[in-house]
Write an enzyme that holds these catalytic residues in place. Structure first.
Site, short mmCIF file in Angstrom:
data_model
loop_
_atom_site.label_atom_id
_atom_site.label_comp_id
_atom_site.label_asym_id
_atom_site.label_seq_id
_atom_site.Cartn_x
_atom_site.Cartn_y
_atom_site.Cartn_z
N THR A 75 0.82 -1.22 0.00
CA THR A 75 0.00 0.00 0.00
C THR A 75 0.86 1.27 0.00
O THR A 75 2.00 1.25 0.50
CB THR A 75 -0.89 0.00 1.27
OG1 THR A 75 -1.42 1.30 1.48
CG2 THR A 75 -0.10 -0.37 2.52
N LYS A 121 2.35 -3.34 7.24
CA LYS A 121 2.64 -3.52 5.80
C LYS A 121 4.07 -3.07 5.49
O LYS A 121 4.77 -3.71 4.70
CB LYS A 121 1.64 -2.72 4.94
CG LYS A 121 0.21 -3.22 4.99
CD LYS A 121 0.01 -4.62 4.43
CE LYS A 121 0.20 -4.71 2.93
NZ LYS A 121 -0.14 -6.08 2.43
#
Ligand code: NAD
Ligand code: TYD
Length: 368
Positions: A140, A169
């Site tokens: 992301t 992430k």
């Protein structure tokens, strides 16, 4: 390595989720791909095999296989790599919602960080220095942190994640990168902006607002509603992933974005207008006699999300210039299609809203 890659068996983790299921559908439409797809998913609240009904019908048992497994189950992963001869991984499986990560970060650490480690270790052991394979990690733009009024995220922007989700992430991205540099595992990473479109679980902004509005519920806007996200239609994200899977250079990172910056409040107003045209409140039974004439009357401003990133904007020139990708839809086209999709898929919506999809699963796939 010669391009395009020619994977024979692609392991898609998290393939029953929003982007994963759209990706599997798109892979079967990719003319360069002749292999099989193995969808590995443990079916959390966000995983729904109903998303892949027609893939199961058209390719099930021949070119499509579902494996119910968690990415932390190393023994099972090893067997699956071996049984299907996996030579490419597209790793979507993750806990994906920022608000949930604020309320309970533990799952995010286990799935997004430890789970990615477990996928990397399994791939490294199974592939044993092979170079004709690829481990593609889906990430992301939130790893880059928050922008002020100006500027964009580039591939070399330093990481500065602000939520437990984006930190998990970012951590996974670092592990993936390290496996390339340390072990020579052929990896590719892409960092994409906010997706929207069919099959998105209604906890994220766009489907939540569409479905709340249709049910006559409040439309909660965090803070002043002026936070900016860069929106990309999910099928355009999937076309970028297909391109990167086939042509992306090992060790490289590619940003993916829609070049569609919008303030949250503007998006919610636009959704209300599209619904007003397609399904005016006076024709919507959910409204009864509550006196609401326009969907925008349902908007309420609520307490801001803690650590709420102000603005995201992605520069994706590298992907466009080196791999020739570009998005196919404008934001207005994508948003209209999305609203229409939710209006046309009442059964899917009902199953998701009532949790009935668990019983749908039992009926169609047997008790798990
Ligand atoms: P999603 O929440 O809709 O789907 C996640 C899927 O992963 C579900 O099917 C779930 O069952 C599965 N899963 C979760 N934990 C698992 C585990 N331990 N083992 C196996 N399967 C597991 O998510 P999404 O929105 O489709 O996002 C997919 C990926 O894309 C994520 O890695 C996310 O970080 C990334 N991403 C999402 C967006 C976005 O806007 N949604 C944008 C950029 C990147
Ligand atoms: P979201 O869809 O959760 O994605 P992300 O946090 O990963 O960007 O939220 C998008 C934007 O919408 C974000 O600025 C938070 C805001 N938002 C609201 O204002 N109200 C809501 O109910 C939700 C879910 C999000």
């Amino acid at each position: 390595m010669t391009f395009p890659r020619n994977p024979k068996a692609v392991l898609v983790t998290g393939g029953a989720g929003f982007i994963g299921s759209n990706f599997i559908r798109s892979l079967f439409k990719n003319e360069l791909f002749k292999g099989v797809v193995v969808n590995l998913d443990c079916l959390t609240y966000a995983g729904n095999l109903e998303n892949l009904e027609e893939v199961e019908r058209d390719f099930g048992g021949e070119r499509y296989f579902f494996e119910k497994a968690g990415i932390n189950d190393r023994d099972l992963l090893e067997q699956i790599f071996d049984r299907h001869g996996i030579d490419a991984v597209v790793h979507f499986a993750a806990e994906s919602h920022v608000d949930r990560s604020i309320h309970g970060p533990g799952e995010f650490i286990q799935t997004n960080i430890v789970g990615t480690f477990s996928m990397l270790e399994t791939a490294r052991a199974a592939w044993n220095d092979r170079r004709d394979v690829v481990f593609y990690h889906i990430s992301t733009d939130e790893v880059y942190g928050s922008l002020g009024d100006e500027g964009h995220f580039f591939e070399n922007t330093p990481y500065a994640p602000n939520s437990p989700y984006s930190a998990s992430k970012a951590s996974a991205d670092h592990l993936v990168r390290a496996y390339f540099h340390t072990y020579g595992l052929p990896v590719v990473i892409s960092n994409c902006s906010n997706n929207y479109g069919p099959y998105q679980f209604p906890e994220k902004l766009i489907p939540l607002m569409i479905l709340n509005a249709l049910e006559g519920k409040h439309l909660p806007i965090y803070g002043d509603g002026k936070n900016v996200r860069d929106w990309l239609f999910v099928e355009d994200h999937c076309s970028a992933i297909n391109r990167i899977l086939m042509y992306g250079e090992a060790g490289e990172t590619y940003n993916i974005g829609g070049e569609n910056e919008r303030q949250n409040i503007d998006i919610v107003h636009r959704i209300c207008e599209i619904l007003q045209e397609n399904c005016p409140p006076e024709k919507n039974d959910a409204f009864g006699q509550n006196g609401i004439r326009h969907y925008r009357d349902l908007i309420v401003y609520v307490k801001d999300r803690p650590g709420h990133d102000r603005r995201y904007a992605v520069n994706c020139d590298k992907l466009k210039e080196s791999l020739g990708w570009s998005p196919s839809l404008t934001f207005e086209e994508g948003l209209r299609l999305t609203v229409r999709w939710y209006l046309d898929h009442e059964d899917w919506v009902r199953h998701i809203r009532t949790g009935e999809y668990s019983s749908w699963l039992d009926k169609n796939y047997g008790k798990r």
